[in-house]
Design an enzyme around this catalytic site. Sequence first.
Site, PDB file in Angstrom:
ATOM      1  CE1 TYR A   1       0.043   2.056   4.259  1.00  0.00           C
ATOM      2  CE2 TYR A   1       1.026  -0.119   4.461  1.00  0.00           C
ATOM      3  CZ  TYR A   1       0.817   1.153   4.963  1.00  0.00           C
ATOM      4  OH  TYR A   1       1.383   1.509   6.164  1.00  0.00           O
TER       5      TYR A   1
ATOM      6  CG  MET B   1       1.085   1.005  -9.629  1.00  0.00           C
ATOM      7  SD  MET B   1      -0.414   1.315 -10.597  1.00  0.00           S
ATOM      8  CE  MET B   1      -1.075  -0.359 -10.678  1.00  0.00           C
TER       9      MET B   1
ATOM     10  N   GLY C   1      -1.483  -7.027  -9.675  1.00  0.00           N
ATOM     11  CA  GLY C   1      -0.926  -6.147 -10.690  1.00  0.00           C
ATOM     12  C   GLY C   1       0.580  -6.231 -10.756  1.00  0.00           C
TER      13      GLY C   1
ATOM     14  CB  THR D   1       4.891  -8.058 -14.149  1.00  0.00           C
ATOM     15  OG1 THR D   1       5.928  -7.141 -13.746  1.00  0.00           O
ATOM     16  CG2 THR D   1       3.714  -7.257 -14.678  1.00  0.00           C
TER      17      THR D   1
ATOM     18  CB  ALA E   1      -4.162  -7.549 -14.767  1.00  0.00           C
ATOM     19  N   PRO E   2      -1.066  -8.277 -16.318  1.00  0.00           N
ATOM     20  CG  PRO E   2      -0.047  -9.553 -17.971  1.00  0.00           C
ATOM     21  CD  PRO E   2      -1.369  -9.350 -17.274  1.00  0.00           C
TER      22      PRO E   2
ATOM     23  CG  HIS F   1       7.540   0.371 -17.943  1.00  0.00           C
ATOM     24  ND1 HIS F   1       7.505  -0.343 -19.123  1.00  0.00           N
ATOM     25  CD2 HIS F   1       6.318   0.204 -17.372  1.00  0.00           C
ATOM     26  CE1 HIS F   1       6.322  -0.931 -19.259  1.00  0.00           C
ATOM     27  NE2 HIS F   1       5.582  -0.608 -18.203  1.00  0.00           N
TER      28      HIS F   1
ATOM     29  CE  LYS G   1       7.972  -3.160 -15.912  1.00  0.00           C
ATOM     30  NZ  LYS G   1       7.063  -3.645 -14.854  1.00  0.00           N
TER      31      LYS G   1
ATOM     32  CB  THR H   1       2.449  -4.735 -20.760  1.00  0.00           C
ATOM     33  OG1 THR H   1       1.801  -4.368 -19.537  1.00  0.00           O
ATOM     34  CG2 THR H   1       1.553  -4.347 -21.934  1.00  0.00           C
TER      35      THR H   1
END
Length: 258
Positions: free
Chosen positions: A11, A15, A90, A92, A116-117, A146, A150, A157
Amino acid sequence: MNKVKIIVAGYRGKMGSEAVQMILKNDEFELVGLLGHHEVVSEAFGVPVFNKKEELIGLSADIWLDLTAPSVAYENTRFAMEAGFRPVVGTTGFTEEEVTELVRLSRVKHLGGLIAPNFALGAVLVMQFSKIAAQYFPDVEIIELHHDAKKDAPSGTALKTAELMAQVRQAHYQGAANETESLAGARGAEFEGMRIHSVRLPGLVAHQEVLFGGKGEGLTLRHDSYERSSFMTGIALGIKKVMQAKELYYGLEHFLDL
């Protein structure tokens, strides 16, 4: 109306913090717990904060929203299902074997779930459009861009896009048969003959181009997420859909009318 009770893992991240605000503003959702790392507080946003996921066992919750890191994504998702939470993930970095195992477990547990990628609806559409185009333009390369924080490359994706195209594209190597790289990696990563290039720069959020080449013509599909708010519509949709699902799905497209 019974609200969907949600735990958010990760959290404090960019994101994760955006997702917490989305949940707090949605009348259909209720935030019931937060999982962090080395937390010094026991409560935030009016709900308990936990340092270890095992402390969440027994908490009354419907959804485990995981926005953590690739290194713990599989372990977290498996834990969530074992604890009876429906995972919406979410993060990856899953291998094909890990996804297969998680789908199997979800069927045993009769729990809906989603990995979900990408949660941006535009990105999901570009993936689907790319699959269509690859039937007619088999020569294709992917450039994903990105932010520089990352950790995994290529992006989930980009890999998902390549996997979808591989379902309909005849695998072959692109470029000159005798091409050489004077600098290793110049041609990018190879996936069934397709090439994937990863860019990491400050100021970026999440962007992808899929470039197709044919005789005398080219086709470019591009999606840009300028803010992390672009992912919230897909997260909210995923949360609602997995409440009716009976197994885990890989890709938000499974919940769209395409």
